[in-house]
Design a protein around this motif. Structure first.
Motif, PDB file in Angstrom:
ATOM      1  N   ASP A  74      90.001  43.977  28.109  1.00  0.00           N
ATOM      2  CA  ASP A  74      88.617  44.278  27.725  1.00  0.00           C
ATOM      3  C   ASP A  74      88.642  45.351  26.640  1.00  0.00           C
ATOM      4  O   ASP A  74      89.208  46.425  26.822  1.00  0.00           O
ATOM      5  CB  ASP A  74      87.849  44.771  28.948  1.00  0.00           C
ATOM      6  CG  ASP A  74      86.344  44.805  28.710  1.00  0.00           C
ATOM      7  OD1 ASP A  74      85.914  44.606  27.557  1.00  0.00           O
ATOM      8  OD2 ASP A  74      85.604  45.036  29.679  1.00  0.00           O
ATOM      9  N   GLY A  75      88.053  45.051  25.490  1.00  0.00           N
ATOM     10  CA  GLY A  75      88.021  46.003  24.385  1.00  0.00           C
ATOM     11  C   GLY A  75      89.274  46.030  23.549  1.00  0.00           C
ATOM     12  O   GLY A  75      89.389  46.855  22.632  1.00  0.00           O
ATOM     13  N   ALA A  76      90.229  45.139  23.814  1.00  0.00           N
ATOM     14  CA  ALA A  76      91.459  45.086  23.026  1.00  0.00           C
ATOM     15  C   ALA A  76      91.151  44.685  21.588  1.00  0.00           C
ATOM     16  O   ALA A  76      90.159  44.017  21.296  1.00  0.00           O
ATOM     17  CB  ALA A  76      92.438  44.091  23.645  1.00  0.00           C
ATOM     18  N   THR A  77      91.998  45.116  20.679  1.00  0.00           N
ATOM     19  CA  THR A  77      91.900  44.667  19.296  1.00  0.00           C
ATOM     20  C   THR A  77      92.220  43.188  19.225  1.00  0.00           C
ATOM     21  O   THR A  77      93.223  42.729  19.789  1.00  0.00           O
ATOM     22  CB  THR A  77      92.885  45.451  18.409  1.00  0.00           C
ATOM     23  OG1 THR A  77      92.558  46.839  18.451  1.00  0.00           O
ATOM     24  CG2 THR A  77      92.835  44.965  16.973  1.00  0.00           C
ATOM     25  N   LEU A  78      91.370  42.424  18.548  1.00  0.00           N
ATOM     26  CA  LEU A  78      91.587  40.991  18.386  1.00  0.00           C
ATOM     27  C   LEU A  78      91.823  40.683  16.916  1.00  0.00           C
ATOM     28  O   LEU A  78      90.984  41.008  16.070  1.00  0.00           O
ATOM     29  CB  LEU A  78      90.383  40.188  18.882  1.00  0.00           C
ATOM     30  CG  LEU A  78      89.968  40.348  20.348  1.00  0.00           C
ATOM     31  CD1 LEU A  78      88.756  39.471  20.650  1.00  0.00           C
ATOM     32  CD2 LEU A  78      91.115  40.015  21.295  1.00  0.00           C
ATOM     33  N   VAL A  79      92.972  40.082  16.609  1.00  0.00           N
ATOM     34  CA  VAL A  79      93.207  39.568  15.258  1.00  0.00           C
ATOM     35  C   VAL A  79      93.368  38.066  15.380  1.00  0.00           C
ATOM     36  O   VAL A  79      93.944  37.562  16.341  1.00  0.00           O
ATOM     37  CB  VAL A  79      94.437  40.222  14.594  1.00  0.00           C
ATOM     38  CG1 VAL A  79      94.197  41.698  14.395  1.00  0.00           C
ATOM     39  CG2 VAL A  79      95.707  40.000  15.405  1.00  0.00           C
TER      40      VAL A  79
END
Length: 332
Positions: A74-79
């Motif tokens: 939850d809230g992780a950086t997404l690329v």
């Protein structure tokens, strides 16, 4: 950091659905969110994450973000992979989710391998000249900072989704797209050949990317993870691994990538169940310098259904038909 976990998981056409259509996104999340929680992943490579639109806003990974809510990501950086004119693709994005800082990322699609061109034999009308055999899904490469306290301690994560074994459509050869009915057997065979060409083009690009990274930094730590749509003994996997047994060159031993599934008992070594047989098509390959910190792998395949059964519709089985793979490392 000391221990960290990295996972790969094909979410299988993960998207919102129209009202009243099943399975709904809520139904899928109910079943799949516990799978995400169980990963306990610091880094996760996802495949088949569809993009969603809202009025006046760019397309985004809204369904995936909802799936990750309340989990360790939850809230992780997404690329994500993305087209030139939008934030993400409409369908089947490759995504890296990271709780650790992403220093930089890039996508590759025929950047290191020229786009193949081929004159189709069974096309109707015939091809006047060779056509481009286009790759649908780019390769995604992220450099991730494992520990702020030790500058330069980067992990190269390469997320892949190689072309499936479904044959590529050929003009005049497909009678029913939805049911997969072909007009001729040689048309189906040529469509399968084109798909294998795409799959190998992607595999070659990944191998060239790996070799480029290692040429610049022989001590680079690299993980290649994702849905290869190929089993361990098939050429796309072997091409990316670069085994000395295949190259015949012992000087290339430091550049070999090691499939972590080799540490899992053979009877549990599968991520897809098809026609009554377990298949290992989702892989995690690592440079051998990571083996010193490697502590083990898991394949969460206890509830896989047979995706080839006539009744195995997404309505009955709204979870993914792929099993997640997760590996643990300890740098303490």
């Amino acid at each position: 950091m000391s221990e960290f976990r990295i996972a790969t998981f094909n979410l299988e056409n993960f998207d919102e659905t129209p009202p009243g259509e099943r399975p709904s996104l809520a139904e899928r999340i109910t079943l799949m969110r516990p799978q995400i929680t169980r990963l306990r992943a610091d880094i996760a490579c996802f495949q088949e994450a569809h993009g969603q639109e809202r009025p006046g806003q760019p397309r985004a990974l809204l369904a995936l973000k909802e799936l990750l809510t309340g989990t360790g990501l939850d809230g992780a950086t997404l690329v994500s992979t993305q087209p030139p004119d939008d934030a993400v693709f409409d369908l089947r994005n490759v995504v890296i989710a990271s709780r650790l800082p992403v220093v930089k990322h890039q996508q590759l699609r025929n950047d290191l391998v020229a786009e193949p061109r081929y004159r189709r034999l069974t096309a109707d009308p015939p091809d006047a000249e060779p056509v481009a055999i286009s790759i649908e899904r780019p390769v995604l490469h992220a450099q991730i900072d494992l520990d702020h306290a030790e500058p330069g301690r980067l992990l190269h994560v390469i997320a892949v989704h190689l072309k499936s074994k479904l044959p590529t459509e050929i003009p005049g050869q497909v009678l029913d797209h939805r049911k997969g009915i072909w007009r001729t057997a040689d048309g189906w065979a040529e469509g399968s050949f084109l798909s294998s060409m795409k799959r190998m083009s992607q595999a070659l690009e990944v191998r060239r990317l790996v070799d480029g990274i290692l040429a610049e930094d022989p001590d680079a730590r690299i993980v290649v993870a994702g849905d290869f749509n190929a089993e361990p003994e098939e050429v796309p996997v072997l091409a990316i691994c670069g085994n000395v047994e295949d190259t015949g060159n012992g000087d290339l031993a430091p550049r070999v990538l090691v499939p972590l599934e080799h540490t899992i008992p053979h009877e549990a070594r599968y991520t897809l169940f098809h026609h009554g047989r377990g298949q290992m098509i989702d892989h995690m390959l690592v440079t051998r310098n990571l083996l010193a910190q490697y502590r083990g792998s898991e394949i969460h395949n206890e509830l896989l259904h047979d995706d080839s059964l006539a009744f195995a519709t997404d309505d009955k089985f709204p979870e993914s038909d792929h099993a997640p793979v997760v590996a643990t490392f300890d740098f303490d």
